[in-house]
Design an enzyme around this catalytic site. Structure first.
Site, PDB file in Angstrom:
ATOM      1  N   ARG A  28       0.822  -1.215   0.000  1.00  0.00           N
ATOM      2  CA  ARG A  28       0.000   0.000   0.000  1.00  0.00           C
ATOM      3  C   ARG A  28       0.856   1.266   0.000  1.00  0.00           C
ATOM      4  O   ARG A  28       0.500   2.278   0.624  1.00  0.00           O
ATOM      5  CB  ARG A  28      -0.917   0.036   1.234  1.00  0.00           C
ATOM      6  CG  ARG A  28      -2.031  -0.988   1.204  1.00  0.00           C
ATOM      7  CD  ARG A  28      -3.175  -0.485   0.330  1.00  0.00           C
ATOM      8  NE  ARG A  28      -4.289  -1.406   0.332  1.00  0.00           N
ATOM      9  CZ  ARG A  28      -5.364  -1.284   1.110  1.00  0.00           C
ATOM     10  NH1 ARG A  28      -5.473  -0.279   1.940  1.00  0.00           N
ATOM     11  NH2 ARG A  28      -6.316  -2.163   1.044  1.00  0.00           N
ATOM     12  N   ARG A  32      -3.280   6.852   1.320  1.00  0.00           N
ATOM     13  CA  ARG A  32      -3.729   8.075   1.993  1.00  0.00           C
ATOM     14  C   ARG A  32      -2.767   8.665   3.005  1.00  0.00           C
ATOM     15  O   ARG A  32      -2.980   9.768   3.491  1.00  0.00           O
ATOM     16  CB  ARG A  32      -5.082   7.815   2.667  1.00  0.00           C
ATOM     17  CG  ARG A  32      -6.211   7.718   1.681  1.00  0.00           C
ATOM     18  CD  ARG A  32      -7.438   7.129   2.308  1.00  0.00           C
ATOM     19  NE  ARG A  32      -7.160   5.764   2.733  1.00  0.00           N
ATOM     20  CZ  ARG A  32      -8.062   4.931   3.220  1.00  0.00           C
ATOM     21  NH1 ARG A  32      -9.299   5.328   3.392  1.00  0.00           N
ATOM     22  NH2 ARG A  32      -7.728   3.707   3.572  1.00  0.00           N
ATOM     23  N   ARG A  41      -6.286  11.915  -5.472  1.00  0.00           N
ATOM     24  CA  ARG A  41      -7.525  11.215  -5.137  1.00  0.00           C
ATOM     25  C   ARG A  41      -8.710  12.188  -5.136  1.00  0.00           C
ATOM     26  O   ARG A  41      -9.780  11.875  -5.643  1.00  0.00           O
ATOM     27  CB  ARG A  41      -7.329  10.563  -3.775  1.00  0.00           C
ATOM     28  CG  ARG A  41      -8.530  10.114  -3.058  1.00  0.00           C
ATOM     29  CD  ARG A  41      -8.926   8.710  -3.470  1.00  0.00           C
ATOM     30  NE  ARG A  41      -9.796   8.128  -2.471  1.00  0.00           N
ATOM     31  CZ  ARG A  41     -11.012   8.554  -2.191  1.00  0.00           C
ATOM     32  NH1 ARG A  41     -11.503   9.596  -2.815  1.00  0.00           N
ATOM     33  NH2 ARG A  41     -11.736   7.948  -1.270  1.00  0.00           N
ATOM     34  N   ASP A  78      -6.935  -2.243  -7.324  1.00  0.00           N
ATOM     35  CA  ASP A  78      -7.463  -2.913  -6.145  1.00  0.00           C
ATOM     36  C   ASP A  78      -7.749  -4.365  -6.471  1.00  0.00           C
ATOM     37  O   ASP A  78      -7.959  -4.707  -7.634  1.00  0.00           O
ATOM     38  CB  ASP A  78      -8.739  -2.226  -5.649  1.00  0.00           C
ATOM     39  CG  ASP A  78      -8.982  -2.561  -4.193  1.00  0.00           C
ATOM     40  OD1 ASP A  78      -8.360  -1.942  -3.319  1.00  0.00           O
ATOM     41  OD2 ASP A  78      -9.756  -3.507  -3.928  1.00  0.00           O
ATOM     42  N   TYR A 155     -15.180 -11.177   0.192  1.00  0.00           N
ATOM     43  CA  TYR A 155     -15.856  -9.906  -0.095  1.00  0.00           C
ATOM     44  C   TYR A 155     -17.119 -10.120  -0.927  1.00  0.00           C
ATOM     45  O   TYR A 155     -18.132  -9.443  -0.726  1.00  0.00           O
ATOM     46  CB  TYR A 155     -14.901  -8.947  -0.826  1.00  0.00           C
ATOM     47  CG  TYR A 155     -13.811  -8.412   0.068  1.00  0.00           C
ATOM     48  CD1 TYR A 155     -14.052  -7.332   0.924  1.00  0.00           C
ATOM     49  CD2 TYR A 155     -12.546  -8.991   0.096  1.00  0.00           C
ATOM     50  CE1 TYR A 155     -13.060  -6.842   1.760  1.00  0.00           C
ATOM     51  CE2 TYR A 155     -11.545  -8.504   0.920  1.00  0.00           C
ATOM     52  CZ  TYR A 155     -11.811  -7.437   1.761  1.00  0.00           C
ATOM     53  OH  TYR A 155     -10.829  -6.966   2.587  1.00  0.00           O
TER      54      TYR A 155
HETATM   55  O1  CP3 Z   1      -0.025  -1.330  -2.611  1.00  0.00           O
HETATM   56  C1  CP3 Z   1      -0.293  -0.387  -3.366  1.00  0.00           C
HETATM   57  O2  CP3 Z   1       0.157   0.769  -3.228  1.00  0.00           O
HETATM   58  C2  CP3 Z   1      -1.163  -0.673  -4.588  1.00  0.00           C
HETATM   59  C3  CP3 Z   1      -2.533  -0.475  -4.445  1.00  0.00           C
HETATM   60  C4  CP3 Z   1      -3.441  -1.408  -3.640  1.00  0.00           C
HETATM   61  C5  CP3 Z   1      -4.662  -0.935  -3.105  1.00  0.00           C
HETATM   62  N1  CP3 Z   1      -5.348  -1.994  -2.608  1.00  0.00           N
HETATM   63  C6  CP3 Z   1      -5.094   0.454  -3.143  1.00  0.00           C
HETATM   64  C7  CP3 Z   1      -6.165   0.893  -2.237  1.00  0.00           C
HETATM   65  C8  CP3 Z   1      -3.369  -2.775  -3.379  1.00  0.00           C
HETATM   66  C9  CP3 Z   1      -2.242  -3.771  -3.672  1.00  0.00           C
HETATM   67  C10 CP3 Z   1      -4.593  -3.144  -2.746  1.00  0.00           C
HETATM   68  C11 CP3 Z   1      -4.930  -4.520  -2.360  1.00  0.00           C
HETATM   69  C12 CP3 Z   1      -6.114  -4.772  -1.539  1.00  0.00           C
HETATM   70  N2  CP3 Z   1      -7.344  -4.166  -1.595  1.00  0.00           N
HETATM   71  C13 CP3 Z   1      -6.214  -5.824  -0.589  1.00  0.00           C
HETATM   72  C14 CP3 Z   1      -5.128  -6.824  -0.289  1.00  0.00           C
HETATM   73  C15 CP3 Z   1      -4.020  -6.264   0.488  1.00  0.00           C
HETATM   74  C16 CP3 Z   1      -4.355  -6.003   1.924  1.00  0.00           C
HETATM   75  O3  CP3 Z   1      -4.289  -4.813   2.284  1.00  0.00           O
HETATM   76  O4  CP3 Z   1      -4.625  -6.950   2.643  1.00  0.00           O
HETATM   77  C17 CP3 Z   1      -7.497  -5.772  -0.033  1.00  0.00           C
HETATM   78  C18 CP3 Z   1      -8.042  -6.693   1.052  1.00  0.00           C
HETATM   79  C19 CP3 Z   1      -8.211  -4.733  -0.682  1.00  0.00           C
HETATM   80  C20 CP3 Z   1      -9.628  -4.362  -0.513  1.00  0.00           C
HETATM   81  C21 CP3 Z   1      -9.763  -2.961  -0.109  1.00  0.00           C
HETATM   82  N3  CP3 Z   1      -9.501  -1.883  -0.917  1.00  0.00           N
HETATM   83  C22 CP3 Z   1     -10.183  -2.462   1.148  1.00  0.00           C
HETATM   84  C23 CP3 Z   1     -10.542  -3.328   2.313  1.00  0.00           C
HETATM   85  C24 CP3 Z   1     -10.153  -1.067   1.045  1.00  0.00           C
HETATM   86  C25 CP3 Z   1     -10.570  -0.085   2.067  1.00  0.00           C
HETATM   87  C26 CP3 Z   1      -9.460   0.014   3.057  1.00  0.00           C
HETATM   88  C27 CP3 Z   1      -9.341   1.374   3.633  1.00  0.00           C
HETATM   89  O5  CP3 Z   1      -8.273   1.554   4.224  1.00  0.00           O
HETATM   90  O6  CP3 Z   1     -10.252   2.195   3.489  1.00  0.00           O
HETATM   91  C28 CP3 Z   1      -9.689  -0.721  -0.225  1.00  0.00           C
HETATM   92  C29 CP3 Z   1      -9.485   0.655  -0.751  1.00  0.00           C
HETATM   93  C30 CP3 Z   1      -8.117   1.011  -1.166  1.00  0.00           C
HETATM   94  N4  CP3 Z   1      -7.355   0.246  -2.000  1.00  0.00           N
HETATM   95  C31 CP3 Z   1      -7.422   2.205  -0.854  1.00  0.00           C
HETATM   96  C32 CP3 Z   1      -6.192   2.137  -1.536  1.00  0.00           C
HETATM   97  C33 CP3 Z   1      -5.115   3.180  -1.586  1.00  0.00           C
HETATM   98  C34 CP3 Z   1      -7.937   3.352  -0.013  1.00  0.00           C
HETATM   99  C35 CP3 Z   1      -9.047   3.989  -0.772  1.00  0.00           C
HETATM  100  C36 CP3 Z   1      -9.058   5.473  -0.819  1.00  0.00           C
HETATM  101  O7  CP3 Z   1      -8.104   6.130  -1.319  1.00  0.00           O
HETATM  102  O8  CP3 Z   1     -10.095   6.014  -0.400  1.00  0.00           O
END
Ligand code: CP3
Length: 352
Positions: A28, A32, A41, A78, A155
């Protein structure tokens, strides 16, 4: 034609070659906690607009590379793009996490799911991959990724995030055949998606099994690992004359690293609940290990961050095959300067 790689430490570490220092990237890493991410964003309006705009997705992918000089870039996207393309209607409501408008409720829902054509309904991801690869211009390798079939299924069946996984585990115990049908479709979709990413320019792959660790050992093998095995067997492992390494990461899967290594993958992600010396004994010498600083360490002082980095490097020891990372994604409230401290500590302390 893509430019030759200037920094291939990440790929060489996954190949378990002896290298001059330990490569580092951060799960990640675009997110944010970075003010520059929040600006883009906001410009995009919402998270899915950001993912589906190749220029903006490229811009945020490169932000952490520019700021921290990391050794690998990861596609900004994602794991939930696949179920979205299957028609489940993904939405991210602010502060609420992901939600599906049409979650999986029955066998008929599973049977009706299409396998998305990655170059059609997921074209925007492939366009992001090729744009990023071009803009990286050979600085560092680009990692493509997907969720594991099981993690996607959690999910899809829960309709979003969950604390107890009652619906998907309810399905596992009441109607395992339907769950297997869903997992088989997910695996097929993931394989096509990852292969299209490699074709578009991804130079390494990672599978996020964020929720494999909520299963019992037997169920982990039957419902998660079995389908990750299909992925390891089904994805492209070489492109442009170079190996495309694949890393599997099961959060809370430390006790299964031996089984995971037997899939024939190149790397294993390890979270901070397993010491890397223990992980290495379990996984053996045939795979590289990625990890595993507790993401909360970054809330501490620079001195304590350096001390914790040293502990992780020491726990791995001097053998080849270590990719430094956090044990899970970076938290949104971390001070980015603390990540600079971590990255510089890895560079300094791992130099050979
Ligand atoms: O790593 C990176 O920089 C690449 C981008 C990336 C994102 N999600 C961006 C993201 C990657 C590799 C993921 C994978 C992901 N997404 C996983 C597996 C990895 C892990 O963290 O276990 C999972 C379970 C998800 C599903 C997901 N996407 C969730 C649960 C959420 C909300 C989490 C939160 O913190 O709000 C997301 C959204 C998400 N994916 C964000 C980002 C940067 C935040 C969204 C935003 O900017 O509002």
């Amino acid at each position: 034609m893509n430019a030759p790689l200037q920094n291939d430490l990440y790929l060489r570490a996954l190949n378990r070659e002896a290298i001059e220092r330990t490569p580092v990237w951060v799960m990640r890493q675009a997110g944010r906690y970075l003010p520059e991410y929040k600006r883009v964003r906001a410009q995009a309006g919402n998270f899915m607009n950001l993912c589906s705009n190749p220029e903006l997705a490229c811009e945020v992918t490169l932000q952490p590379i520019d700021r921290f000089n990391l050794d690998a870039a990861i596609l900004f996207s994602d794991i939930l793009t696949i179920p979205d393309a299957m028609g489940l209607e993904l939405a991210f409501e602010t502060g609420e996490g992901p939600k599906f408008g049409k979650p999986i409720k029955s066998r008929a829902d599973v049977d009706a799911l299409p396998i998305p054509d990655p170059n059609d309904s997921l074209r925007y991801v492939m366009d992001a991959v090729s744009t990023i690869r071009r803009e990286l211009n050979g600085r560092v390798p680009l990692i493509g990724f997907s969720g594991s079939p099981w993690t996607l299924a959690t999910y899809m069946v829960e309709g979003g995030g969950s604390k107890d996984f009652s619906k998907v585990k309810g399905l596992l115990f009441s109607d395992p055949e339907t769950l297997h049908a869903l997992l088989a479709k997910n695996a097929e979709a993931v394989i096509a998606y990852l292969n299209a990413q490699v074709e578009a320019g991804a130079q390494a792959l990672m599978v996020f099994d964020t929720w494999g660790g909520v299963l019992s050992p037997a169920n982990y093998q039957e419902f998660s690992l079995r389908y990750m095995q299909q992925i390891v067997d089904g994805v492209t492992r070489e492109a442009d004359g170079r190996k495309v390494p694949i890393t599997l990461f099961t959060k809370n899967g430390g006790q299964w690293l031996d089984l995971m290594a037997k899939t024939g993958c190149d790397g294993l992600g390890v979270d901070w609940t397993t010491d890397l010396s223990v992980a290495r004994k379990l996984a053996g010498d045939g795979v590289a290990l990625q990890g595993n600083l507790d993401p909360s360490v970054l809330y501490g002082s620079p001195e304590s961050i350096r001390a914790e980095v040293k502990k992780v490097l020491d726990s791995f020891g001097d053998a080849p095959g270590h990719v430094f990372n956090l044990g899970h994604g970076i938290h949104q409230f971390v001070n980015p300067e603390h990540l600079t401290v971590m990255v510089e500590a890895v560079r300094e302390m791992s130099g050979r």
